[in-house]
Design an enzyme around this catalytic site. Structure first.
Site, PDB file in Angstrom:
ATOM      1  N   LYS A  69      26.166 -20.899   5.388  1.00 49.73           N
ATOM      2  CA  LYS A  69      26.576 -22.230   5.870  1.00 49.73           C
ATOM      3  C   LYS A  69      26.143 -23.330   4.889  1.00 49.73           C
ATOM      4  CE  LYS A  69      28.607 -21.069   9.738  1.00 49.73           C
ATOM      5  NZ  LYS A  69      30.080 -20.927   9.737  1.00 49.73           N
ATOM      6  N   TYR A  96      18.839 -16.882  12.162  1.00 56.55           N
ATOM      7  CA  TYR A  96      20.132 -17.255  11.571  1.00 56.55           C
ATOM      8  C   TYR A  96      20.221 -16.770  10.120  1.00 56.55           C
ATOM      9  CZ  TYR A  96      24.507 -19.889  11.616  1.00 56.55           C
ATOM     10  OH  TYR A  96      25.829 -20.247  11.591  1.00 56.55           O
TER      11      TYR A  96
HETATM   12  O1  0WD Z   1      27.386 -21.143  18.489  1.00 55.59           O
HETATM   13  C1  0WD Z   1      28.434 -20.900  17.889  1.00 55.59           C
HETATM   14  N1  0WD Z   1      29.300 -20.045  18.378  1.00 55.59           N
HETATM   15  C2  0WD Z   1      28.708 -21.625  16.611  1.00 55.59           C
HETATM   16  C3  0WD Z   1      29.687 -21.154  15.758  1.00 55.59           C
HETATM   17  C4  0WD Z   1      27.901 -22.820  16.295  1.00 55.59           C
HETATM   18  C5  0WD Z   1      28.271 -23.452  15.059  1.00 55.59           C
HETATM   19  C6  0WD Z   1      29.239 -22.939  14.235  1.00 55.59           C
HETATM   20  N2  0WD Z   1      29.925 -21.791  14.583  1.00 55.59           N
HETATM   21  C7  0WD Z   1      30.944 -21.302  13.668  1.00 55.59           C
HETATM   22  C8  0WD Z   1      30.841 -19.868  13.261  1.00 55.59           C
HETATM   23  O2  0WD Z   1      29.839 -19.658  12.291  1.00 55.59           O
HETATM   24  C9  0WD Z   1      32.239 -19.642  12.693  1.00 55.59           C
HETATM   25  O3  0WD Z   1      32.323 -20.203  11.397  1.00 55.59           O
HETATM   26  O4  0WD Z   1      32.207 -21.406  14.247  1.00 55.59           O
HETATM   27  C10 0WD Z   1      33.094 -20.467  13.644  1.00 55.59           C
HETATM   28  C11 0WD Z   1      33.790 -19.678  14.739  1.00 55.59           C
HETATM   29  O5  0WD Z   1      32.840 -18.879  15.408  1.00 55.59           O
HETATM   30  P1  0WD Z   1      32.899 -18.444  16.946  1.00 55.59           P
HETATM   31  O6  0WD Z   1      34.033 -19.117  17.627  1.00 55.59           O
HETATM   32  O7  0WD Z   1      31.539 -18.579  17.476  1.00 55.59           O
HETATM   33  O8  0WD Z   1      33.150 -16.870  16.832  1.00 55.59           O
HETATM   34  P2  0WD Z   1      34.304 -15.821  17.195  1.00 55.59           P
HETATM   35  O9  0WD Z   1      35.039 -16.192  18.424  1.00 55.59           O
HETATM   36  O10 0WD Z   1      33.654 -14.487  17.153  1.00 55.59           O
HETATM   37  O11 0WD Z   1      35.287 -15.969  15.967  1.00 55.59           O
HETATM   38  C12 0WD Z   1      34.937 -15.675  14.654  1.00 55.59           C
HETATM   39  C13 0WD Z   1      36.061 -14.862  14.081  1.00 55.59           C
HETATM   40  C14 0WD Z   1      36.011 -13.367  14.206  1.00 55.59           C
HETATM   41  O12 0WD Z   1      35.854 -12.823  15.376  1.00 55.59           O
HETATM   42  P3  0WD Z   1      34.954 -11.450  15.436  1.00 55.59           P
HETATM   43  O13 0WD Z   1      33.865 -11.831  16.360  1.00 55.59           O
HETATM   44  O14 0WD Z   1      35.914 -10.434  15.909  1.00 55.59           O
HETATM   45  O15 0WD Z   1      34.407 -11.148  14.051  1.00 55.59           O
HETATM   46  O16 0WD Z   1      36.078 -14.876  12.689  1.00 55.59           O
HETATM   47  C15 0WD Z   1      37.088 -13.967  12.316  1.00 55.59           C
HETATM   48  C16 0WD Z   1      37.266 -13.016  13.460  1.00 55.59           C
HETATM   49  O17 0WD Z   1      38.476 -13.253  14.133  1.00 55.59           O
HETATM   50  N3  0WD Z   1      36.768 -13.191  11.141  1.00 55.59           N
HETATM   51  C17 0WD Z   1      37.632 -13.072  10.124  1.00 55.59           C
HETATM   52  N4  0WD Z   1      38.853 -13.610   9.936  1.00 55.59           N
HETATM   53  C18 0WD Z   1      39.489 -13.285   8.807  1.00 55.59           C
HETATM   54  N5  0WD Z   1      38.963 -12.471   7.880  1.00 55.59           N
HETATM   55  C19 0WD Z   1      37.007 -12.221   9.198  1.00 55.59           C
HETATM   56  C20 0WD Z   1      37.744 -11.916   8.033  1.00 55.59           C
HETATM   57  N6  0WD Z   1      37.268 -11.102   7.095  1.00 55.59           N
HETATM   58  N7  0WD Z   1      35.791 -11.839   9.692  1.00 55.59           N
HETATM   59  C21 0WD Z   1      35.657 -12.449  10.867  1.00 55.59           C
END
Ligand code: 0WD
Length: 257
Positions: free
Chosen positions: A165, A158
């Site tokens: 975080k 991580y």
């Molecule tokens: O296990 C997990 N999936 C966990 C996620 C466990 C605990 C926490 N999280 C957190 C992540 O760290 C994040 O903060 O939850 C949040 C959402 O994550 P997610 O749902 O796992 O991930 P995803 O569906 O990929 O969404 C994150 C999105 C990006 O998608 P991609 O994968 O295309 O980067 O964050 C957005 C983007 O849509 N993103 C941004 N939005 C605006 N400006 C930017 C940016 N510069 N960069 C990424």
């Protein structure tokens, strides 16, 4: 009763149907909230198309491009909120980014550029969005972000995201302290590992998921909808006495030694 009727919620971080933000948007909508959606713009407009196809069923008031590294896009996003709604009640910050080199290998090897980019997108963006949300939360509000146990303890691979975080969780506390006087609450949800686009970049995520299934009191991982339900609670008046907290939605994994 959990009722968000008449509340306006801006949701960031929907990338596809596995996104945690998608689970949150669905549950806010189900509780009666009006939804506004931001998406990360790309040159060919593919992300926008995907997000629209997915989220149209929630009848969003608007879709706006918002790369959180771009101040103009952040300004334009909240100008749209002001124009469409006049006030904002709920802000969902559900995004993060780290280059591959920040999520594998030696921690000492992380390049400066990767480090600053990750902290800008994953950590500072909460403060940046809160700054613009503040004048629009005229009736108070609820700001919710997503974090992970790797920001408190060392979790294999991580790495850089753990530092991001940790900063994010401390930002929750400082923001809560500042904004409480304006009846704006700020909380984080620390979700257990869920398979998404972002988590697939973290080496060994499947091992982590199996570990949770073995160790956690509930012996399973959590779903995006379960995280969404907690977000709906934190967005609602049912949680009116809670601010500055990190709530674990992780099948109880965090308590295990
Ligand atoms: O296990 C997990 N999936 C966990 C996620 C466990 C605990 C926490 N999280 C957190 C992540 O760290 C994040 O903060 O939850 C949040 C959402 O994550 P997610 O749902 O796992 O991930 P995803 O569906 O990929 O969404 C994150 C999105 C990006 O998608 P991609 O994968 O295309 O980067 O964050 C957005 C983007 O849509 N993103 C941004 N939005 C605006 N400006 C930017 C940016 N510069 N960069 C990424």
């Amino acid at each position: 009763m959990l009722d968000l009727t008449g509340k306006n919620a801006l949701v960031t971080g929907i990338a596809n149907n596995r996104s945690i933000a998608w689970g949150i948007a669905q549950q806010l909508h189900q509780a009666g909230a009006n939804i506004g959606v931001t998406y990360l713009p790309d040159e060919k407009g593919r992300f926008e198309k995907k997000v629209r196809e997915l989220a149209d069923e929630l009848n969003p008031a608007f879709y706006v491009p918002c790369d959180v590294q771009n101040d103009q896009q952040v300004e334009d996003t909240f100008a749209t909120v002001a124009e469409k709604w006049g006030k904002l009640d709920i802000l969902i910050h559900c995004l993060a980014f780290a280059d591959k080199e920040g999520l594998t290998g030696d921690f000492t090897a992380i390049p400066r550029e990767a480090f600053t980019k990750s902290l800008d997108i994953s950590t500072f963006s909460l403060t940046r969005l809160a700054r613009s949300a503040k004048p629009l939360m005229t009736a108070g509000g609820s700001i919710i972000t997503l974090t992970y146990l790797g920001g408190v303890k060392v979790i294999p691979n991580y790495n850089l995201m753990g530092v991001a975080k940790a900063g994010l969780e401390m930002s929750v506390r400082y923001l809560a302290a500042e904004l409480g006087g304006q009846k704006i609450r700020v909380n984080g949800i620390s979700a257990g590992p869920i398979r998404t686009l972002a988590s697939s970049a973290v080496g060994g995520i499947l091992d982590m998921i199996h570990h949770v299934e073995e160790i956690a009191p509930l012996h399973r991982t959590v779903t995006q909808i379960e995280v969404g339900n907690t977000a709906a609670f934190l967005a609602s008046d049912l949680s009116s006495g809670i601010t500055g907290q990190i709530i674990y939605v992780d099948s109880g994994y965090e308590i295990m030694g």
